[in-house]
Design an enzyme around this catalytic site. Structure first.
Site, PDB file in Angstrom:
ATOM      1  CB  CYS A 125      49.064 -65.910  -7.017  1.00 15.22           C
ATOM      2  SG  CYS A 125      47.351 -66.388  -7.324  1.00 15.22           S
ATOM      3  CB  CYS A 141      47.867 -66.200  -3.374  1.00 20.15           C
ATOM      4  SG  CYS A 141      47.810 -67.943  -3.861  1.00 20.15           S
ATOM      5  N   GLY A 199      39.587 -68.324 -21.774  1.00 22.20           N
ATOM      6  CA  GLY A 199      39.454 -66.932 -21.347  1.00 22.20           C
ATOM      7  C   GLY A 199      39.943 -66.672 -19.942  1.00 22.20           C
ATOM      8  CG  HIS A 211      44.298 -68.877  -7.082  1.00 18.40           C
ATOM      9  ND1 HIS A 211      45.158 -68.731  -5.989  1.00 18.40           N
ATOM     10  CD2 HIS A 211      43.214 -69.535  -6.609  1.00 18.40           C
ATOM     11  CE1 HIS A 211      44.611 -69.288  -4.919  1.00 18.40           C
ATOM     12  NE2 HIS A 211      43.426 -69.774  -5.261  1.00 18.40           N
ATOM     13  CG  HIS A 223      48.537 -71.035  -6.450  1.00 15.64           C
ATOM     14  ND1 HIS A 223      48.096 -69.809  -6.889  1.00 15.64           N
ATOM     15  CD2 HIS A 223      49.076 -71.658  -7.537  1.00 15.64           C
ATOM     16  CE1 HIS A 223      48.377 -69.675  -8.175  1.00 15.64           C
ATOM     17  NE2 HIS A 223      48.978 -70.789  -8.580  1.00 15.64           N
ATOM     18  CG  ASP A 256      34.517 -60.390 -11.262  1.00 12.03           C
ATOM     19  OD1 ASP A 256      34.947 -61.512 -11.592  1.00 12.03           O
ATOM     20  OD2 ASP A 256      34.902 -59.329 -11.803  1.00 12.03           O
ATOM     21  CG  HIS A 275      38.989 -67.760 -10.941  1.00 16.36           C
ATOM     22  ND1 HIS A 275      40.249 -67.909 -11.465  1.00 16.36           N
ATOM     23  CD2 HIS A 275      38.274 -67.102 -11.888  1.00 16.36           C
ATOM     24  CE1 HIS A 275      40.303 -67.353 -12.661  1.00 16.36           C
ATOM     25  NE2 HIS A 275      39.106 -66.864 -12.951  1.00 16.36           N
TER      26      HIS A 275
END
Ligand code: AMP
Ligand code: ZN
Length: 113
Positions: A4, A7, A92, A97, A46, A30, A99
């Site tokens: 992941c 993670c 989208g 995970h 997770h 980002d 967010h």
């Protein structure tokens, strides 16, 4: 969770530009910012997406929004901000995970399209 991306970012195995961290939450810039300020806020546990929030893990949602308010203060986002989570294919979501995107420092159109 193995394999992941987020993670691995939380574990420091993949570098990121940290914005905020506490025992439950990690936030980083980002890599493809959609606004002058664009952070990704994740629970350290997770959870696949907003579709997987339940009575056992929902405290992370509260912790994330506590972090949002802290980040807004620290980053002086006095003119406002937007928090959004994308879930599943039509939402989208590209990283599996949970967010939350926190966007600020420009006028954000609504609806987003
Ligand atoms: P979403 O499309 O809602 O699943 O959001 C995933 C976000 O993760 C996107 O905005 C990506 O730009 C961002 N992203 C992907 N890889 C990284 C990375 N290594 N570091 C920071 N952000 C990333
Ligand atoms: Zn994960």
């Amino acid at each position: 969770m193995k394999d992941c991306l987020f993670c691995k970012i939380i574990a420091g195995e993949i570098p990121s530009e940290k914005v905020y961290e506490n025992d439950d939450v990690f936030a980083f810039k980002d890599i493809s910012p959609q606004a002058p300020f664009h952070a990704v806020i994740v629970p350290k546990a997770h959870i696949g997406s907003a579709a997987e929030i339940n009575a056992e893990n929902s405290r992370y949602a509260a912790k994330i929004f506590e972090a949002v308010a802290e980040i807004a203060k620290e980053q002086k986002l006095d003119n406002g901000f937007r928090v959004v989570t994308n879930a599943g294919e039509d939402g989208g979501q590209t990283v599996g995970h949970l967010h939350f995107h926190m966007l600020a420092k420009r006028y954000l159109q609504w609806p987003p399209g």
